[in-house]
Design a protein around this motif. Structure first.
Motif, PDB file in Angstrom:
ATOM      1  N   LEU A 207       0.847  -1.199   0.000  1.00 41.35           N
ATOM      2  CA  LEU A 207       0.000   0.000   0.000  1.00 41.35           C
ATOM      3  C   LEU A 207       0.880   1.247   0.000  1.00 41.35           C
ATOM      4  N   ARG A 210       2.233   1.810  -3.431  1.00 40.43           N
ATOM      5  CA  ARG A 210       1.218   2.380  -4.323  1.00 40.43           C
ATOM      6  C   ARG A 210       1.052   3.880  -4.095  1.00 40.43           C
ATOM      7  N   ASP A 263      -0.390   2.614 -11.322  1.00 39.77           N
ATOM      8  CA  ASP A 263      -1.221   2.114 -10.224  1.00 39.77           C
ATOM      9  C   ASP A 263      -1.726   0.700 -10.520  1.00 39.77           C
ATOM     10  N   SER A 264      -2.115   0.433 -11.753  1.00 36.60           N
ATOM     11  CA  SER A 264      -2.585  -0.907 -12.133  1.00 36.60           C
ATOM     12  C   SER A 264      -1.473  -1.930 -12.022  1.00 36.60           C
ATOM     13  N   ARG A 267      -1.192  -2.822  -8.401  1.00 34.61           N
ATOM     14  CA  ARG A 267      -2.326  -3.656  -8.009  1.00 34.61           C
ATOM     15  C   ARG A 267      -2.146  -5.092  -8.502  1.00 34.61           C
ATOM     16  N   TRP A 268      -1.601  -5.230  -9.710  1.00 36.97           N
ATOM     17  CA  TRP A 268      -1.305  -6.577 -10.223  1.00 36.97           C
ATOM     18  C   TRP A 268      -0.261  -7.246  -9.348  1.00 36.97           C
ATOM     19  N   GLU A 270       0.285  -6.639  -6.164  1.00 37.63           N
ATOM     20  CA  GLU A 270      -0.401  -7.007  -4.932  1.00 37.63           C
ATOM     21  C   GLU A 270      -1.164  -8.320  -5.099  1.00 37.63           C
ATOM     22  N   HIS A 271      -1.863  -8.443  -6.235  1.00 39.34           N
ATOM     23  CA  HIS A 271      -2.634  -9.660  -6.483  1.00 39.34           C
ATOM     24  C   HIS A 271      -1.727 -10.890  -6.531  1.00 39.34           C
ATOM     25  N   GLU A 281     -14.095  -9.601  -1.630  1.00 41.26           N
ATOM     26  CA  GLU A 281     -13.927  -9.115  -2.992  1.00 41.26           C
ATOM     27  C   GLU A 281     -15.138  -8.395  -3.534  1.00 41.26           C
TER      28      GLU A 281
END
Length: 282
Positions: A207, A210, A263-264, A267-268, A270-271, A281
Motif C-alpha cells: 500500500l 502504491r 497504479d494498475s 495492483r497486479w 499485490e494480487h 472481494e
C-alpha cells in the motif's frame, strides 16, 4: 519448519468460496466485462462533451472538444515531441522514486524494528511529512537551482513518506503472538523476519508503494510546472503561455493515463504477492 511458519501468517482459505474464476484469477471474460463497465462513464462523458461542443454549448477556448484534443495529441505524437517530453518525465519520476522510496523503506524498517530509532527519528519525520510540496519546492530550487536535482528531490520528498509510514506501521502491526510461536519453534532472528514479519507486513508495504508512486507523480507535476525546460509539465506550462488549451488537456490526459498504468501495475503485483489472503472481494 518453513511450512509451519507460512501457516502462521497465511490464513487458510475456506471451502465453498467463489468458483474457479475467483480462486485461480479472473478469466478473460471477467476482465473484458470489468473493462466495459469501467469504460462506460468516461465514454458517456466524452460523448456529452463532444455533443456540447458540436452544438456550440461549450466554448472552444474554454473547453476544446475531445476531437480537437485528439488531433493535438496526434500532431504531438507524430512529431516526436510528446514522446521526448514523456521520456524525460518518466526518467525524473523513476529516479526520484528510487531515491525517496528506497530511503523511506529503509527508515521504515529501521524505525519498525527499533523503539529507540522510533523515539529518535519518528517525531522529526512526522513534522517533515506535514510540509506541502508547494511550501518546500521554492527552498529546494533556491538551494539547488533549476537543474535536474531540484526536480528529483521534490519527487523524492513525495515518495519517501508513504513508504516510510506504511512500512513502519506494517511491521508494528504484526501480531505479537506470532513471535511467541516462533520462539517455541526456535526460529532465528533472520528467519522470523523472513518468514513472519515480511509476509505479515507486506500488505501495508505494498500500500505504501502504491501511494509512494502516486505522490512521486504528483511531485513530478509540481517540479516541472515550477521550473523546467523539458517534460510533460513544461509542455503544459508552455501551452498555458501560448493559450493552447488543447495541448494543456493533452498533458493532463498523459499524466492521468501514465498514473493509472503505474497504479494498475502495483495492483497486479499485490494480487500476485498477496494471493494467499482470504479477503472480501465484493
Amino acid at each position: 519448519m518453513s511450512n509451519q511458519a507460512e501457516m502462521l501468517v497465511q490464513p487458510v482459505k475456506t471451502a465453498g468460496r467463489a468458483g474457479p474464476s475467483r480462486k485461480f484469477g479472473f478469466t478473460w471474460r471477467d476482465k473484458l466485462n470489468d473493462f466495459v463497465i469501467g469504460a462506460m462513464l468516461p465514454v458517456v462523458v466524452l460523448a456529452l462533451w463532444q455533443a456540447g461542443a458540436d452544438f456550440g454549448l461549450i466554448s472552444a477556448q474554454f473547453l476544446p472538444s475531445p476531437l480537437v484534443i485528439a488531433k493535438a495529441f496526434e500532431e504531438l505524437l507524430l512529431s516526436g515531441e510528446l514522446l521526448g517530453h514523456l521520456g524525460i518525465s518518466l526518467g525524473r519520476a523513476a529516479l526520484g522514486f528510487g531515491i525517496g522510496g528506497g530511503l523511506g523503506l529503509l527508515f521504515g524498517v529501521l524505525v519498525g524494528f527499533s523503539r529507540k530509532a522510533e523515539d529518535m527519528l519518528d517525531p522529526t519525520m512526522q513534522m517533515l511529512r506535514m510540509i506541502p510540496h508547494l511550501a518546500i519546492a521554492p527552498l529546494i530550487i533556491l538551494w539547488f537551482g533549476f537543474g535536474e536535482w531540484s526536480k528529483v528531490l521534490i519527487i523524492a520528498k513525495g515518495a519517501f513518506f508513504p513508504l516510510y509510514v506504511n512500512t513502519f506501521m506494517g511491521i508494528r502491526s504484526v501480531d505479537n503472538k506470532l513471535f511467541d510461536v516462533a520462539r517455541v519453534l526456535e526460529f532465528s532472528r533472520s528467519k522470523q523476519i523472513r518468514q513472519l514479519v515480511v509476509p505479515a507486513a507486506l500488505p501495508s508495504i505494498l500500500l505504501g508503494l502504491r501511494l509512494s508512486l502516486a505522490l512521486s507523480w504528483v511531485g513530478l507535476v509540481v517540479a516541472e510546472l515550477i521550473g523546467s525546460q523539458a517534460g510533460v509539465g513544461f509542455l503544459i506550462n508552455f501551452a498555458k503561455q501560448t493559450s493552447a488549451t488543447e495541448v494543456i488537456f493533452v498533458g493532463v490526459v498523459i499524466f492521468a493515463i501514465v498514473g493509472k498504468l503505474v497504479d494498475s501495475l502495483v495492483r497486479w503485483l499485490e494480487h500476485r504477492l498477496l494471493r494467499w489472503r482470504d479477503s472480501y472481494e465484493g
